[in-house]
Enzyme design. Sequence first.
Site, short mmCIF file in Angstrom:
data_model
loop_
_atom_site.label_atom_id
_atom_site.label_comp_id
_atom_site.label_asym_id
_atom_site.label_seq_id
_atom_site.Cartn_x
_atom_site.Cartn_y
_atom_site.Cartn_z
N ASN A 77 -15.03 -31.04 -29.77
CA ASN A 77 -16.43 -30.61 -29.70
C ASN A 77 -17.14 -30.95 -31.01
O ASN A 77 -16.55 -30.81 -32.09
CB ASN A 77 -16.49 -29.10 -29.46
CG ASN A 77 -15.90 -28.72 -28.10
OD1 ASN A 77 -16.07 -29.43 -27.13
ND2 ASN A 77 -15.20 -27.59 -28.06
N ARG A 92 -0.98 -23.14 -31.80
CA ARG A 92 -1.57 -22.70 -30.54
C ARG A 92 -2.93 -22.06 -30.76
O ARG A 92 -3.13 -21.33 -31.75
CB ARG A 92 -0.64 -21.71 -29.82
CG ARG A 92 0.62 -22.37 -29.34
CD ARG A 92 1.41 -21.56 -28.34
NE ARG A 92 2.71 -22.20 -28.14
CZ ARG A 92 2.93 -23.25 -27.36
NH1 ARG A 92 1.93 -23.76 -26.65
NH2 ARG A 92 4.13 -23.78 -27.26
N ASP A 93 -3.85 -22.34 -29.83
CA ASP A 93 -5.17 -21.72 -29.89
C ASP A 93 -5.01 -20.22 -29.68
O ASP A 93 -4.25 -19.76 -28.84
CB ASP A 93 -6.09 -22.31 -28.83
CG ASP A 93 -7.55 -21.99 -29.08
OD1 ASP A 93 -8.32 -22.91 -29.42
OD2 ASP A 93 -7.93 -20.80 -28.94
N ILE A 94 -5.74 -19.46 -30.46
CA ILE A 94 -5.63 -18.00 -30.42
C ILE A 94 -6.21 -17.44 -29.12
O ILE A 94 -5.87 -16.32 -28.71
CB ILE A 94 -6.35 -17.38 -31.65
CG1 ILE A 94 -5.83 -16.00 -31.97
CG2 ILE A 94 -7.86 -17.37 -31.48
CD1 ILE A 94 -6.28 -15.46 -33.32
N HIS A 97 -11.04 -30.55 -34.88
CA HIS A 97 -9.80 -30.20 -34.19
C HIS A 97 -9.82 -30.81 -32.81
O HIS A 97 -10.86 -30.86 -32.15
CB HIS A 97 -9.62 -28.68 -34.10
CG HIS A 97 -10.85 -27.94 -33.70
ND1 HIS A 97 -11.89 -27.70 -34.57
CD2 HIS A 97 -11.22 -27.42 -32.51
CE1 HIS A 97 -12.85 -27.04 -33.93
NE2 HIS A 97 -12.47 -26.87 -32.68
N MET A 98 -8.65 -31.26 -32.39
CA MET A 98 -8.47 -31.78 -31.05
C MET A 98 -7.83 -30.67 -30.23
O MET A 98 -6.78 -30.14 -30.60
CB MET A 98 -7.55 -33.00 -31.13
CG MET A 98 -7.26 -33.65 -29.81
SD MET A 98 -6.10 -35.01 -30.08
CE MET A 98 -7.21 -36.29 -30.63
N HIS A 99 -8.49 -30.29 -29.12
CA HIS A 99 -7.89 -29.34 -28.19
C HIS A 99 -6.98 -30.13 -27.25
O HIS A 99 -7.43 -31.11 -26.63
CB HIS A 99 -8.96 -28.68 -27.32
CG HIS A 99 -9.94 -27.82 -28.06
ND1 HIS A 99 -9.83 -26.45 -28.11
CD2 HIS A 99 -11.07 -28.14 -28.73
CE1 HIS A 99 -10.87 -25.95 -28.79
NE2 HIS A 99 -11.62 -26.95 -29.19
P1 AMP Z 1 -14.39 -25.17 -31.04
O1 AMP Z 1 -15.27 -24.35 -30.15
O2 AMP Z 1 -14.13 -26.54 -30.48
O3 AMP Z 1 -14.86 -25.18 -32.47
O4 AMP Z 1 -12.98 -24.47 -30.98
C1 AMP Z 1 -12.52 -23.56 -31.94
C2 AMP Z 1 -11.22 -23.02 -31.41
O5 AMP Z 1 -10.52 -22.42 -32.46
C3 AMP Z 1 -11.40 -21.97 -30.31
O6 AMP Z 1 -10.76 -22.40 -29.13
C4 AMP Z 1 -10.76 -20.73 -30.91
O7 AMP Z 1 -10.10 -19.95 -29.95
C5 AMP Z 1 -9.82 -21.34 -31.92
N1 AMP Z 1 -9.46 -20.47 -33.04
C6 AMP Z 1 -10.31 -19.79 -33.86
N2 AMP Z 1 -9.62 -19.11 -34.80
C7 AMP Z 1 -8.30 -19.37 -34.57
C8 AMP Z 1 -7.08 -18.95 -35.19
N3 AMP Z 1 -7.07 -18.13 -36.24
N4 AMP Z 1 -5.92 -19.41 -34.69
C9 AMP Z 1 -5.91 -20.23 -33.63
N5 AMP Z 1 -7.02 -20.67 -32.99
C10 AMP Z 1 -8.20 -20.24 -33.46
#
Ligand code: AMP
Length: 116
Positions: free
Chosen positions: A88, A30-32, A101-103
Amino acid sequence: MAEETIFSKIIRQEIPTPLLYQDDLVTAFRDISPQAKSHILIIPNKLIPTVNDITEDDELTIGRMFSVARKLAKEEGINEDGYRLIMNCNKHGGQEVYHIHMHLVGGEPLGKMLSI
Ligand code: AMP
C-alpha cells in the site's frame, strides 16, 4: 530524515516480535491483525517510508523481498494454492505504517481483491 516507525523497533528486536526471517537486507514477521489465515509482513531493514521513496540503490533489497515472499509462501504451505502480495502507498493506498512492507496473504481463497 524520515521518522522511524514501530517496524524499526521490531527489526532491532527492541519489541520482541517473533521473526520468521531476517538477513542483512530484510525482515519478516506475522501481521498483528491478520486479514487471512496466513498474513506475513516482509520489510526492508532500511527505513524507506513509501514506495515513492524507493531508489535504484534499493533494487537488491526490493528483489530480496520477493525472494523471501516466495520462500515463506512455501514454508507456509500456501505456494501451490496461491497467495497475494500487496504494498500500500500513501493515503489512497491505505498505508498506515510509513516503512514500506509487503503483505503476504493467503491460506484461503482471497476473492478478486482484498481490502487491508
Ligand atoms: P498498511 O496499512 O499497509 O500500512 O499495513 C500496516 C500493517 O502493519 C497492518 O496490517 C497492521 O496490522 C500491521 N502492524 C502494525 N503494527 C504491527 C506490529 N507491531 N506487529 C505486526 N504487525 C503490525
